[in-house]
Design an enzyme around this catalytic site. Structure first.
Site, PDB file in Angstrom:
ATOM      1  N   ASP A   1      42.023  74.986  80.600  1.00 46.17           N
ATOM      2  CA  ASP A   1      40.847  75.856  80.577  1.00 46.17           C
ATOM      3  C   ASP A   1      40.756  76.749  81.807  1.00 46.17           C
ATOM      4  OD1 ASP A   1      40.026  74.622  78.172  1.00 46.17           O
ATOM      5  OD2 ASP A   1      39.317  72.923  79.343  1.00 46.17           O
TER       6      ASP A   1
ATOM      7  N   LYS B   1      43.915  80.892  80.576  1.00 48.09           N
ATOM      8  CA  LYS B   1      45.263  81.371  80.227  1.00 48.09           C
ATOM      9  C   LYS B   1      45.234  82.309  79.021  1.00 48.09           C
ATOM     10  CE  LYS B   1      46.571  77.143  79.665  1.00 48.09           C
ATOM     11  NZ  LYS B   1      45.351  76.456  80.159  1.00 48.09           N
TER      12      LYS B   1
ATOM     13  N   GLY C   1      42.430  75.177  73.211  1.00 45.12           N
ATOM     14  CA  GLY C   1      41.393  76.102  72.790  1.00 45.12           C
ATOM     15  C   GLY C   1      41.489  77.313  73.682  1.00 45.12           C
ATOM     16  N   HIS C   2      42.028  78.393  73.172  1.00 43.25           N
ATOM     17  CA  HIS C   2      42.203  79.595  73.979  1.00 43.25           C
ATOM     18  C   HIS C   2      41.199  80.639  73.522  1.00 43.25           C
ATOM     19  CE1 HIS C   2      46.572  78.390  75.137  1.00 43.25           C
ATOM     20  NE2 HIS C   2      45.646  77.693  75.750  1.00 43.25           N
TER      21      HIS C   2
ATOM     22  N   GLN D   1      46.903  73.630  77.884  1.00 42.72           N
ATOM     23  CA  GLN D   1      46.515  72.564  78.827  1.00 42.72           C
ATOM     24  C   GLN D   1      46.878  72.975  80.263  1.00 42.72           C
ATOM     25  OE1 GLN D   1      48.435  71.261  75.818  1.00 42.72           O
ATOM     26  NE2 GLN D   1      46.437  71.518  74.928  1.00 42.72           N
TER      27      GLN D   1
END
Ligand code: IMP
Ligand code: MG
Length: 421
Positions: free
Chosen positions: A13, A16, A40-41, A221
């Site tokens: 988080d 990225k 989760g991007h 990650q």
């Protein structure tokens, strides 16, 4: 920018997705090499928020997107993610999926939950997406791969080989055994839908590199969730560090030109595990609200702390950084002084190298250094907008990582990314 790895320097988080999307305007290809739907991007485009889980963040720029062999693929969830993107007008035709990627099958999330909830077990605080059990099956040689999914007979034959073992395991957690017929049909349908995307992605990526194309390897990650070099056992089951890219894609280490570390101006962690210097009370609430620190995948409130230079030094070393991007500088705006952790005190001893033992990390007390705070301008648009005290904060980061800060962001939108000379 020929071949650039984008790696998270903290617990995930770090932003990225935003940096990848920004750089993807000049990229021909964006590749995911590890993790899966646990990621989760978030990409915010003109205020519109998109949460990606398996699709690489280059999808909004028309780049060729690749899900490489090191990813564990939830095929059914991927089809849903693609449908949702298509519905919002995003072109997903240039997605390639590795025939060697392992599948997350319906029993993997069930086992993930079973292990997390087991009496007397050690809770990791996973995303419950089945990531750990799918990677465990891969290593135990009980995995089912994308090539099995799209084979003429579908995944039935391979499932028959592994389900005896998986069902014994499910029953040991009091979970219902899997009926192969019940899952084979749903899987076969997903396989049909994905078939046009499936290929040998190692060929695709190496061909692109041979042709001098710009390739971004998008990490998921972060360094401290790496199964080898992170805060084991409170880690994910893959290799989010830069070195993971070569194995996860099938490219040689000599092909990587740049390693861009992405970090936030402070630290956050979601899930269980040690977090030296974790904040509570009003400091934590302030950062959590200003930074909207809630998990993209699970919605869980994230744990937060000041910037930790012990962690950054370690991350810089094992990733071999050529540059750093610093996100969320707006979140710390308005503080007179901003602390950073420069060492730990563990049972009276001063420690500057990130320790291996969980017990040491749980006992680590941060030694703080106080830097001048800044007032972020309404918008940081150009290098000239960076306030002097913020620049000194970046200098401190450069000193810790030994790498230049090449980009900053003081906001969540793609337009908030500013490249520094
Ligand atoms: P898993 O990857 O679902 O097995 O979860 C293992 C640990 O990694 C848990 O602490 C999760 O919260 C964390 N984790 C997994 N994916 C992400 C991510 O994309 N961002 C932040 N934390 C993550
Ligand atoms: Mg995330």
């Amino acid at each position: 920018m020929p071949a650039t790895v984008i790696v998270g320097l903290q617990f995930g988080d770090e932003g990225k997705g935003k940096i990848t999307d920004y750089l993807a305007s000049q990229a021909d290809m964006v590749v995911r090499s590890q993790g899966g739907a646990n990621a989760g991007h978030t990409v915010v485009i003109d205020g519109d928020r998109f949460s990606l889980h398996q699709v690489p963040s280059g999808v909004f720029r028309g780049a060729q997107c690749v899900i490489a062999n090191g990813v564990v693929l939830d095929a059914i969830a991927l089809v849903q993610e693609l449908d949702a993107l298509v519905e919002r007008g995003v072109d997903v035709t240039r997605l390639a999926v590795s025939d060697r990627a392992h599948l997350v099958l319906p029993y993997h999330p069930a086992l993930d939950g079973g292990m997390e909830d087991a009496e007397g077990g050690r809770k990791i605080g996973t995303t419950r997406r089945g990531i750990g059990p799918a990677y465990a099956d891969k290593m135990a040689r009980l995995g089912v791969r994308v090539c099995d999914l799209v084979s003429p007979g579908g995944p039935r034959r391979r499932l028959a080989e592994v389900l005896g073992s998986k069902n014994r395991e499910l029953q040991s957690y009091g979970l219902a055994p899997i009926d192969p017929d019940a899952i084979a049909d749903a899987l076969a349908a997903a396989g049909e839908r994905l078939r046009p995307h499936v290929t040998d992605t190692s060929c695709l990526v190496n061909d692109a590199l041979d042709a001098g194309r710009n390739v971004l390897f998008e990490g998921a990650q972060g360094t401290f969730l790496d199964v080898d070099l992170g805060t084991y056992p409170y880690v994910t089951s893959s290799h989010p560090i830069a070195g993971g890219v070569t194995v996860g894609v099938g490219v040689g280490p000599t092909r990587i030109d740049r390693v861009l570390g992405v970090m936030k101006a402070y630290t956050s962690r979601v899930g269980e595990g040690p977090f030296p210097g974790e904040l509570s009370g009003s400091d934590a609430d302030r950062i959590r609200e200003a930074g909207q620190e809630y998990g993209t995948t699970t919605g869980r409130p994230r744990r937060v702390g000041w910037l930790d230079l012990v962690m950054l030094r370690y991350a810089a070393r094992i990733n071999g950084l050529t540059g750093v991007a610093v996100n969320a500088l707006d979140v710390l705006s308005g503080m007179a002084k901003v602390p950073v952790t420069v060492a730990y005190r563990i049972r009276g001893e001063r420690v500057t190298d990130f320790p291996a033992a969980t017990e040491d990390l749980f006992e680590a007390e941060p030694e703080l250094e106080w830097l001048d705070g800044w007032e972020a301008p309404e918008r940081v648009r150009t290098p000239a907008d960076v306030p002097a005290a913020m620049r000194r904060y970046l200098d401190r980061i450069e000193r810790a990582t030994g790498a230049p800060v090449v980009a900053v962001a003081a906001g969540r939108d793609r337009s908030d990314v500013v490249e520094l000379p």
